[in-house]
Design an enzyme around this catalytic site. Structure first.
Site, short mmCIF file in Angstrom:
data_model
loop_
_atom_site.label_atom_id
_atom_site.label_comp_id
_atom_site.label_asym_id
_atom_site.label_seq_id
_atom_site.Cartn_x
_atom_site.Cartn_y
_atom_site.Cartn_z
N HIS A 1 -13.57 -72.69 -45.37
CA HIS A 1 -14.16 -71.25 -45.45
C HIS A 1 -13.43 -70.55 -44.33
O HIS A 1 -13.63 -70.22 -43.25
CB HIS A 1 -15.56 -71.26 -44.86
CG HIS A 1 -16.22 -69.94 -44.70
ND1 HIS A 1 -16.36 -69.10 -45.70
CD2 HIS A 1 -16.62 -69.33 -43.60
CE1 HIS A 1 -17.02 -67.64 -45.32
NE2 HIS A 1 -16.82 -67.83 -44.18
N ASP B 1 -18.47 -67.50 -50.66
CA ASP B 1 -16.78 -67.30 -51.15
C ASP B 1 -17.05 -67.55 -52.73
O ASP B 1 -16.52 -66.67 -53.42
CB ASP B 1 -16.03 -68.41 -50.51
CG ASP B 1 -16.00 -68.44 -49.15
OD1 ASP B 1 -15.80 -67.51 -48.42
OD2 ASP B 1 -16.07 -69.24 -48.44
N1 LIG Z 1 -20.07 -69.65 -43.86
C1 LIG Z 1 -20.39 -68.31 -44.16
O1 LIG Z 1 -20.03 -67.90 -45.29
C2 LIG Z 1 -20.51 -67.55 -43.01
C3 LIG Z 1 -20.67 -65.95 -43.53
C4 LIG Z 1 -20.83 -65.25 -42.41
C5 LIG Z 1 -21.14 -65.29 -41.13
N2 LIG Z 1 -21.14 -66.71 -41.03
C6 LIG Z 1 -21.37 -67.33 -39.47
O2 LIG Z 1 -22.56 -67.47 -39.44
C7 LIG Z 1 -22.90 -67.45 -37.77
C8 LIG Z 1 -24.17 -66.68 -37.57
O3 LIG Z 1 -23.53 -65.32 -37.96
P1 LIG Z 1 -24.69 -64.09 -37.41
O4 LIG Z 1 -24.37 -62.77 -38.19
O5 LIG Z 1 -26.14 -64.53 -37.78
O6 LIG Z 1 -24.66 -64.05 -35.91
P2 LIG Z 1 -25.56 -63.50 -34.84
O7 LIG Z 1 -24.90 -63.49 -33.54
O8 LIG Z 1 -26.29 -62.31 -35.38
O9 LIG Z 1 -26.49 -64.60 -34.68
C9 LIG Z 1 -26.09 -65.77 -34.02
C10 LIG Z 1 -27.34 -66.48 -33.23
O10 LIG Z 1 -27.15 -67.69 -32.97
C11 LIG Z 1 -27.77 -67.84 -31.58
N3 LIG Z 1 -27.17 -68.99 -31.00
C12 LIG Z 1 -25.98 -69.14 -30.50
N4 LIG Z 1 -25.86 -70.24 -29.88
C13 LIG Z 1 -26.95 -71.07 -30.34
C14 LIG Z 1 -27.15 -72.43 -30.02
N5 LIG Z 1 -26.63 -73.34 -29.49
N6 LIG Z 1 -28.60 -72.75 -30.73
C15 LIG Z 1 -29.14 -72.06 -31.61
N7 LIG Z 1 -28.83 -70.69 -31.56
C16 LIG Z 1 -27.71 -70.27 -31.07
C17 LIG Z 1 -27.43 -66.60 -30.85
O11 LIG Z 1 -28.41 -66.39 -30.02
C18 LIG Z 1 -27.69 -65.44 -31.90
O12 LIG Z 1 -28.92 -65.15 -32.18
C19 LIG Z 1 -21.75 -67.01 -37.13
O13 LIG Z 1 -20.93 -68.23 -36.67
C20 LIG Z 1 -20.67 -66.39 -38.37
O14 LIG Z 1 -19.50 -66.48 -38.30
C21 LIG Z 1 -20.60 -67.97 -41.71
#
Ligand SMILES: NC(=O)c1ccc[n+]([C@@H]2O[C@H](COP(=O)([O-])OP(=O)(O)OC[C@H]3O[C@@H](n4cnc5c(N)ncnc54)[C@H](O)[C@@H]3O)[C@@H](O)[C@H]2O)c1
Length: 434
Positions: A271, A243
């Site tokens: 966030h 952000d």
């Molecule tokens: N804070 C931020 O600025 C920000 C920005 C973008 C995305 N995000 C968040 O980041 C997270 C990941 O995003 P992404 O695009 O990589 O998602 P993605 O779905 O591509 O990857 C998430 C991975 O996490 C794995 N996973 C699910 N449960 C799990 C667990 N208990 N232990 C370990 N691994 C697990 C899944 O198998 C998947 O491979 C999401 O929650 C998204 O909302 C945060």
């Protein structure tokens, strides 16, 4: 010459409680089974957790395919390259086969985050469903021949993967499915962070730094922190740097300046779309941003919502949520903790609100302007001006985080109010990032 022998024995020792397979991979390595002493279950049950973990790891190593001791044939040239290297650090990454991690892992392995003299061991946590993809990620890392990447281990048990972690980058979370309520997502992911917080508490390095990316990241960071009472509360961060970076880029574009001239940009709160990108304290070329961009209306009506809704705009174009820029912002967050903050500047991070001077309720993970001496620690900046508008916006973010905390009180051992987030509550998730 054998490298990391100690570490690899340690790695086997980390296989303590895991029912899962674990691999340890590295190119050009000579692989051999670990020597094993089998301990009886009854004997190990009486031991302290770490001793028991070691005994169980040895027991497991005797039976399990995939636990290796690695040794390297290091020639003189390599010795020269390695002579100024620091001690290897263990970096655990969750959600390691996900989209963000697919960018982040290669930045970590290349040395551009922790430094060109900092060898690292990557400890990758996936979910059962993503296990094969995780092996694929490990293979790609192996094929990339990063000299600083000394080890890669993969698994689906946080007790195994967080063992000895100096850093835990918690990216993995369940995505919000079609029709899923925000409160359901908070619950589902809250449970993941409760389990993972407990695991960090048991097995991570006692000064492990934790950065939570998986959403809702501030509340997830709070849950992990409350379940890890043996680790310093200050060490738990939620990623709000994306952000901040978005805010900086908008300010630079509007002012027609290069982004490096933009400083002191804080993002306050959550966030989510209640986040407060702070233009009042921001500077451009050392001057107050509001003196450079003389357009109050733009700041309030364009800049603020544009930053908060950036994820939604991106997903409309790209068809998926931000991943590369998120990985960049995780890297920025790490660098901000391991390099001194320039005088007068700050970085944003969701941190525990205990003892803050801005009147934010204690016991929340809240994004503040922070500064660091570069030793991994930080302090909340205490010299930011808050006007009425900023105060009103920050209060809304605080209320939202209190509401989220109420919904997870059962996961953090807190007497809390009932969860007031329901189907009719306005959805404040950052679009595309939930
Ligand atoms: N804070 C931020 O600025 C920000 C920005 C973008 C995305 N995000 C968040 O980041 C997270 C990941 O995003 P992404 O695009 O990589 O998602 P993605 O779905 O591509 O990857 C998430 C991975 O996490 C794995 N996973 C699910 N449960 C799990 C667990 N208990 N232990 C370990 N691994 C697990 C899944 O198998 C998947 O491979 C999401 O929650 C998204 O909302 C945060």
């Amino acid at each position: 010459m054998q490298l990391n022998l100690q570490k690899n024995v340690g790695l086997a020792q980390k296989q303590a409680t895991a029912p899962s397979p674990a691999f340890n991979v590295r190119g050009n390595a000579m692989r051999s089974k670990l020597p094993v002493q089998v301990a009886s279950k009854a004997a190990s049950a009486k031991k302290a957790p770490i001793a028991r973990a070691v005994a169980e790891a040895e027991d497991k190593a005797s039976k399990q395919f995939g636990v290796f001791r690695l040794s390297y044939d290091v020639n003189n040239e390599d010795k020269e390259m390695m002579k100024n290297w620091k001690k290897t650090i263990n970096v655990a990454v969750t959600g390691a086969s996900g989209t963000i991690a697919n960018h982040l892992l290669f930045m970590l392995a290349s040395g551009e985050v922790y430094g060109k003299d900092q060898p690292i061991a990557l400890q990758l946590l996936g979910s059962e469903r993503s296990y094969e993809a995780l092996e694929g990620v490990a293979m790609e890392l192996e094929d990339s021949l990063y000299p600083l990447l000394r080890e890669v281990s993969i698994g689906i048990d946080p007790y195994e993967i967080f063992a000895g972690a100096d850093w835990a980058l918690m990216v993995g979370a369940q995505p919000r499915g079609p029709g899923m309520e925000r409160s359901d997502l908070i619950q589902k992911n809250g449970q993941i962070f409760q389990v993972q917080g407990r695991a960090l508490n048991e097995v991570a390095d006692r000064n492990c730094k934790v950065i939570v990316v998986g959403n809702p990241c501030c509340t997830n960071a709070l849950i992990a922190m409350e379940n890890a009472p043996n680790l310093p509360r200050k060490n738990f961060h939620a990623l709000t740097r994306l952000d901040e970076n978005r805010a900086k880029s908008q300010l630079a574009l509007k002012a027609g300046k290069f982004y490096t001239s933009v400083s002191r940009v804080a993002v306050w709160g959550n966030h989510s779309t209640t986040q407060v990108p702070d233009f009042l304290n921001a500077k451009i070329g050392g001057l107050p941003a509001m003196n450079v961009i003389r357009d109050n209306q733009w700041f309030k009506e364009h800049f603020t919502p544009k930053v908060a809704m950036r994820g939604g705009a991106l997903i409309k174009k790209w068809g998926r949520s931000s991943a590369a820029s998120t990985a960049v912002s995780v890297a920025d967050s790490i660098r901000s903790l391991i390099t001194p903050t320039p005088p007068g500047d700050c970085f944003s991070s969701g941190v525990i609100s205990d003892g803050n001077l801005y009147g934010i309720q204690e016991g929340l993970n809240f994004s503040f302007p922070c500064r660091s001496k570069g030793d991994g620690d930080y302090e909340i900046c205490n010299d930011f001006i808050i006007d009425d508008w900023l105060r009103m916006k920050i209060k809304a973010a605080e209320d939202e985080l209190i509401q989220e905390r109420d919904c997870v009180s059962h996961l953090i051992g807190r007497e809390g109010g009932a969860c007031a987030i329901g189907p009719n509550t306005p959805d404040t998730s950052v679009p595309g990032e939930n």
